[in-house]
Design an enzyme around this catalytic site. Structure first.
Site, PDB file in Angstrom:
ATOM      1  N   CYS A  56      14.056   6.289  19.503  1.00  0.00           N
ATOM      2  CA  CYS A  56      14.043   7.424  20.431  1.00  0.00           C
ATOM      3  C   CYS A  56      12.599   7.727  20.832  1.00  0.00           C
ATOM      4  CB  CYS A  56      14.654   8.660  19.783  1.00  0.00           C
ATOM      5  SG  CYS A  56      16.429   8.570  19.505  1.00  0.00           S
TER       6      CYS A  56
ATOM      7  N   ASN B  22       4.757  -4.043   9.284  1.00  0.00           N
ATOM      8  CA  ASN B  22       4.838  -4.760  10.563  1.00  0.00           C
ATOM      9  C   ASN B  22       5.991  -4.196  11.391  1.00  0.00           C
ATOM     10  OD1 ASN B  22       7.353  -6.704  10.297  1.00  0.00           O
ATOM     11  ND2 ASN B  22       6.335  -6.628   8.305  1.00  0.00           N
TER      12      ASN B  22
ATOM     13  N   CYS C 207      -3.518  -4.654   8.886  1.00  0.00           N
ATOM     14  CA  CYS C 207      -4.555  -4.239   7.930  1.00  0.00           C
ATOM     15  C   CYS C 207      -5.555  -5.354   7.659  1.00  0.00           C
ATOM     16  CB  CYS C 207      -3.932  -3.843   6.598  1.00  0.00           C
ATOM     17  SG  CYS C 207      -3.195  -2.212   6.581  1.00  0.00           S
TER      18      CYS C 207
ATOM     19  N   CYS D  48      16.203   8.663  16.148  1.00  0.00           N
ATOM     20  CA  CYS D  48      15.767   7.480  15.417  1.00  0.00           C
ATOM     21  C   CYS D  48      14.383   7.050  15.901  1.00  0.00           C
ATOM     22  CB  CYS D  48      16.793   6.351  15.517  1.00  0.00           C
ATOM     23  SG  CYS D  48      16.681   5.321  16.995  1.00  0.00           S
TER      24      CYS D  48
ATOM     25  N   CYS E  46      20.567   4.633  19.087  1.00  0.00           N
ATOM     26  CA  CYS E  46      21.401   5.792  18.748  1.00  0.00           C
ATOM     27  C   CYS E  46      21.837   6.561  19.988  1.00  0.00           C
ATOM     28  CB  CYS E  46      20.682   6.704  17.757  1.00  0.00           C
ATOM     29  SG  CYS E  46      19.377   7.726  18.487  1.00  0.00           S
TER      30      CYS E  46
ATOM     31  N   GLY F 205       0.796  -1.222   0.000  1.00  0.00           N
ATOM     32  CA  GLY F 205       0.000   0.000   0.000  1.00  0.00           C
ATOM     33  C   GLY F 205       0.829   1.273   0.000  1.00  0.00           C
TER      34      GLY F 205
ATOM     35  N   LEU G  28      -5.641  -5.108  -4.165  1.00  0.00           N
ATOM     36  CA  LEU G  28      -5.822  -4.189  -5.296  1.00  0.00           C
ATOM     37  C   LEU G  28      -6.620  -2.937  -4.931  1.00  0.00           C
ATOM     38  CD1 LEU G  28      -6.541  -6.808  -8.117  1.00  0.00           C
ATOM     39  CD2 LEU G  28      -4.339  -5.864  -7.386  1.00  0.00           C
TER      40      LEU G  28
HETATM   41 ZN    ZN Z   1      17.380   6.558  18.804  1.00  0.00          ZN
END
Ligand code: ZN
Length: 270
Positions: free
Chosen positions: A174, A132, A188, A171, A248, A42, A72
């Site tokens: 975070c 996912n 979905c 990121c 990070c 999608g 579709l």
């Molecule tokens: Zn991070």
């Protein structure tokens, strides 16, 4: 690096070429650009459409699914005759018809901890069109280690969200350090989704990818855009890097070996 645009390209991309913020230089950057689209469903459908039309020279597509008829209603690069075919093949055929300047690199695999870093390292930008949490966290973690920016998008029923994960910005972890418990967030298939919703969100992701390739504008870094189709509202919420982020943060990871994403992607505090 292509030296210059040929006559056909000057014609095809003329509306880019005359833009001050793109121009022939920007178009050459697009033609030399490499974007990895994770998922040809999608969100991936509109992203692939517009990246291909824009002349992104190499589009990698990661998907191991086949087209189903129930796709579709929203996955607009696949047609009725494609039901049963691999999505990477159907997508590649769509792109070939649209723009011969684009090479599609088919990756008929599921992105996982074993292949993500190598795949992602080969591209300039990742557009995460996965559906996912396991894949979403693999993309975040691997792209961070490989210093490749990610345009993230996700949808749920009538709502979508978009953000851009830059190697020097916050990121995904975070914001959401760990994914929800498996089975607590429906997909979905079990909840339904408004067919046009991923069109909007995937286009926003493609917009970010194009901007990153040509280094124009202000990317959606450190900002999460929330879109509600029901009242047609957009809201942007800032977020910051978390120094305790498991990926990070100051004690962040430098490998994803050994992380069991299928089980919920928890990173043990080492
Ligand atoms: Zn991070």
């Amino acid at each position: 690096m292509s030296l210059s645009l040929d006559a056909t390209q000057l014609d095809r991309y003329s509306r880019h070429v005359i833009l001050d913020d793109v121009g022939p230089e920007g178009q050459k950057r697009l033609l030399d650009g490499r974007v990895l689209v994770v998922g040809a469903g999608g969100l991936g459908s509109p992203a692939i459409q517009y990246l291909a039309a824009a002349g992104v020279g190499a589009i990698g597509i990661v998907d191991d699914d086949a087209v189903e008829r129930s796709n579709l209603q929203r996955q607009v690069i696949h047609g009725d005759d494609d039901v049963g075919r691999k999505k990477v093949d159907s997508a590649a055929e769509f792109v070939a018809e649209l723009n011969p300047d684009v090479d599609v690199e088919r990756h008929e695999v599921r992105l996982d901890a074993g292949n993500a870093r190598e795949l992602i390292a080969d591209y300039d930008v990742v557009v995460d069109c996965s559906d996912n949490f396991a894949t979403r966290y693999v993309v975040n973690d691997a792209a961070r280690i490989e210093a490749v920016p990610v345009s993230h998008g996700a949808i749920y029923k009538f709502e979508g969200q978009v953000t851009t994960l830059s190697p020097d910005g916050p990121c995904y972890r975070c914001l959401f350090p760990e994914p929800p418990e498996p089975g607590t967030v429906p997909d979905c298939a079990s909840t339904g989704v408004l067919g046009v919703l991923p069109g909007t969100v995937g286009c926003l992701q493609a917009t970010e990818a194009v901007k990153l390739l040509i280094d124009a504008g202000e990317p959606l870094v450190g900002r999460m855009l929330f879109y509600d189709a029901m009242d047609l509202s957009f809201e942007t919420v800032p977020y910051a890097r978390n120094p305790d982020c498991p990926v990070c943060g100051d004690d962040g990871i430098d490998t994803i070996d050994g992380i069991d994403y299928a089980a919920g992607c928890q990173i043990d505090a080492a």
